[in-house]
Design an enzyme around this catalytic site. Structure first.
Site, PDB file in Angstrom:
ATOM      1  N   LYS A 149      71.158  59.729  13.203  1.00 47.83           N
ATOM      2  CA  LYS A 149      70.769  58.334  13.441  1.00 47.83           C
ATOM      3  C   LYS A 149      69.428  58.083  12.771  1.00 47.83           C
ATOM      4  O   LYS A 149      68.480  58.842  12.955  1.00 47.83           O
ATOM      5  CB  LYS A 149      70.679  58.113  14.955  1.00 47.83           C
ATOM      6  N   ASP A 156      69.329  52.599  14.009  1.00 47.49           N
ATOM      7  CA  ASP A 156      68.776  51.999  15.233  1.00 47.49           C
ATOM      8  C   ASP A 156      67.569  51.152  14.852  1.00 47.49           C
ATOM      9  O   ASP A 156      66.587  51.664  14.312  1.00 47.49           O
ATOM     10  CB  ASP A 156      68.362  53.114  16.209  1.00 47.49           C
ATOM     11  N   LYS A 178      71.009  55.253  28.861  1.00 53.89           N
ATOM     12  CA  LYS A 178      69.791  56.027  29.097  1.00 53.89           C
ATOM     13  C   LYS A 178      69.505  55.985  30.586  1.00 53.89           C
ATOM     14  O   LYS A 178      69.448  54.903  31.177  1.00 53.89           O
ATOM     15  CB  LYS A 178      68.605  55.421  28.342  1.00 53.89           C
ATOM     16  N   GLU A 196      72.559  50.118  16.076  1.00 56.40           N
ATOM     17  CA  GLU A 196      72.036  50.063  17.442  1.00 56.40           C
ATOM     18  C   GLU A 196      70.961  48.985  17.577  1.00 56.40           C
ATOM     19  O   GLU A 196      70.016  48.937  16.799  1.00 56.40           O
ATOM     20  CB  GLU A 196      71.474  51.456  17.786  1.00 56.40           C
ATOM     21  N   LYS A 246      66.211  55.597  12.144  1.00 54.70           N
ATOM     22  CA  LYS A 246      65.465  54.434  12.628  1.00 54.70           C
ATOM     23  C   LYS A 246      65.227  53.521  11.436  1.00 54.70           C
ATOM     24  O   LYS A 246      64.887  54.004  10.343  1.00 54.70           O
ATOM     25  CB  LYS A 246      64.134  54.891  13.226  1.00 54.70           C
ATOM     26  N   SER A 272      68.033  61.779  16.276  1.00 60.14           N
ATOM     27  CA  SER A 272      67.451  60.495  15.920  1.00 60.14           C
ATOM     28  C   SER A 272      66.253  60.781  15.025  1.00 60.14           C
ATOM     29  O   SER A 272      65.356  61.524  15.415  1.00 60.14           O
ATOM     30  CB  SER A 272      67.027  59.781  17.205  1.00 60.14           C
ATOM     31  N   GLY A 327      68.184  59.061  24.231  1.00 59.57           N
ATOM     32  CA  GLY A 327      67.029  59.896  24.563  1.00 59.57           C
ATOM     33  C   GLY A 327      65.750  59.103  24.481  1.00 59.57           C
ATOM     34  O   GLY A 327      65.697  58.049  23.845  1.00 59.57           O
ATOM     35  N   ASP A 348      71.403  49.114  23.328  1.00 62.45           N
ATOM     36  CA  ASP A 348      70.520  50.046  24.020  1.00 62.45           C
ATOM     37  C   ASP A 348      69.633  49.207  24.954  1.00 62.45           C
ATOM     38  O   ASP A 348      69.979  48.987  26.126  1.00 62.45           O
ATOM     39  CB  ASP A 348      69.706  50.832  22.962  1.00 62.45           C
TER      40      ASP A 348
END
Ligand code: OSB
Ligand code: MG
Length: 375
Positions: free
Chosen positions: A161, A188, A262, A213, A163, A135, A290, A238
């Site tokens: 991934k 995400d 998670k 996400e 952000k 990420s 994570g 998520d």
């Protein structure tokens, strides 16, 4: 297992570099660790709450409060058949999943040591090697981001991934996709968009993303269903999924096609397995998320990722990406193929460096069961 001692420690660990998401920048981590001693066996869990209530409503301090004032007093001295029984005892406490997970997962570590099996096997895991992604935090400009992606791709990570947030999305994703036409790529948003942004988000469909996400609010399942109906890219939830009931609602309403599990967010291994089983029954692939964990939380994530439904690369990456020095031995290492070998020894399978933990601790509190009085 009789819960004889509970030790709560808060440690400070500085991330190697700041991690920026749509909800803020994280660098100096304040992590609560839980050690439970039962029948003389010590087990460890990690509270994955962040410092402020910006990912979810929990914080390092709310977790300390809930464990100190409600969870530890409720379970100290109790005898449990299995770690899973702890989850039932917690039914009366609403929310605070990350606080509960810290304690429950320590009990799973105890149980797997007592049964002399790896935590992965105790959970019902089937993989001896798990596939890893990374990420990557928000960067100032697309060129800097592309360089960072290249570094991680060269290390072997199997899914990247990014952000994103409004103003730091299309140009960034487009630049990465152009430089790496074939990688597994996802984004995400950590709740940064509104349903009214649907037409804007639809432009992400051009980049052949594995998933988008959590684009909308942390408690917004209906909005995600409406958005998913307009997007080709699968939505992965998520923040929205804090237990199996929410997962069921989201799946039934077609609010997502993928779920990120998670451990902290759903309250520990027992509920994580429930979410996993439910998703498997509905052919929804899952992967392990994570929370910038220390080695203890990371070791639990490795074990969880071995269940059959974890078919997509997780955010479980090498200790070295986060910390100069991790609190377990060996550290979590990633192979050139971007995988982690799952330890097969009883318990977490990594040695907890308790002396280092005591050095990093800024506060410690202990609970001891009352001694039985001999007649
Ligand atoms: O949404 O997955 C998230 C980190 C902190 C809070 C939320 C998230 C993340 C990550 C990092 O994406 C995952 C990791 O590398 O641990
Ligand atoms: Mg996320």
């Amino acid at each position: 297992m009789k819960i004889e001692t509970i030790i709560l420690r808060e440690i400070r660990m500085g991330l190697k570099s700041p991690f920026e998401t749509s909800f803020g920048i994280m660098q100096d981590r304040r992590i609560v660790l839980v050690e439970v001693i039962a029948d003389g066996v010590s087990g460890w869990g990690e509270v994955t709450a962040t410092e402020g209530p910006f990912y979810n409503s929990e914080t390092t301090d709310t977790a300390w409060h809930i464990i100190s004032d409600f969870i530890a007093p409720a379970v100290i001295g109790k005898s449990l058949g299995t770690a899973a029984e702890f989850a039932t005892l917690m039914n009366g406490i609403r929310g605070h999943e990350m606080a509960k997970a810290g304690v429950e997962n320590a009990l799973w570590d105890v149980e797997s040591q007592q049964k002399r099996v790896s935590l992965s096997k105790l959970l019902g895991g089937v993989r001896e090697e798990i596939v890893c992604g990374v990420s990557i935090g928000i960067r100032t400009d697309p060129t800097t981001l592309v360089k960072k992606v290249e570094e991680e791709v060269l290390r072997g990570y199997n899914r990247i991934k990014l952000k994103i947030k409004p103003g730091k999305d299309l140009a960034f994703v487009s630049a990465v996709r152009k430089s790496f036409p074939a990688i597994q790529l996802s984004v995400d948003a950590n709740c940064a968009y509104q349903l009214e942004d649907a037409l804007h988000l639809k432009k992400l469909d051009d980049f052949r993303l594995l998933m988008i996400e959590q684009p909308l609010q942390w408690d917004e399942i209906n909005g995600h269903a409406q958005l998913q109906a307009q997007l080709e890219s699968p939505i992965c939830l998520d923040e929205c999924i804090t237990h199996a009931r929410h997962a069921f609602t989201a799946i039934t309403w077609r609010a997502c096609r993928v779920i990120n599990i998670k451990l902290g967010r759903v309250g520990g291994h027992t509920e994580a397995r429930r979410v996993h089983d439910l998703c498997s029954g509905h052919e929804i692939p899952v992967w392990c998320g994570g929370m910038l964990e220390s080695g203890i939380g990371r070791a639990h994530n490795v074990a969880l990722s071995t269940l059959t439904g974890f078919t997509l690369p997780g955010d479980v990456s090498a200790s070295q990406r986060y910390w100069d020095e991790d609190i377990i031995e060996p550290e979590v290492e990633v192979t050139e193929r971007g995988t982690i070998h799952v330890p097969q020894t009883p318990g977490l399978g990594y040695k907890v460096r308790s002396r280092l933990i005591d050095q990093l601790a800024v506060r410690t509190h202990r609970w001891h069961a009352a001694m039985a009085v001999q007649a």
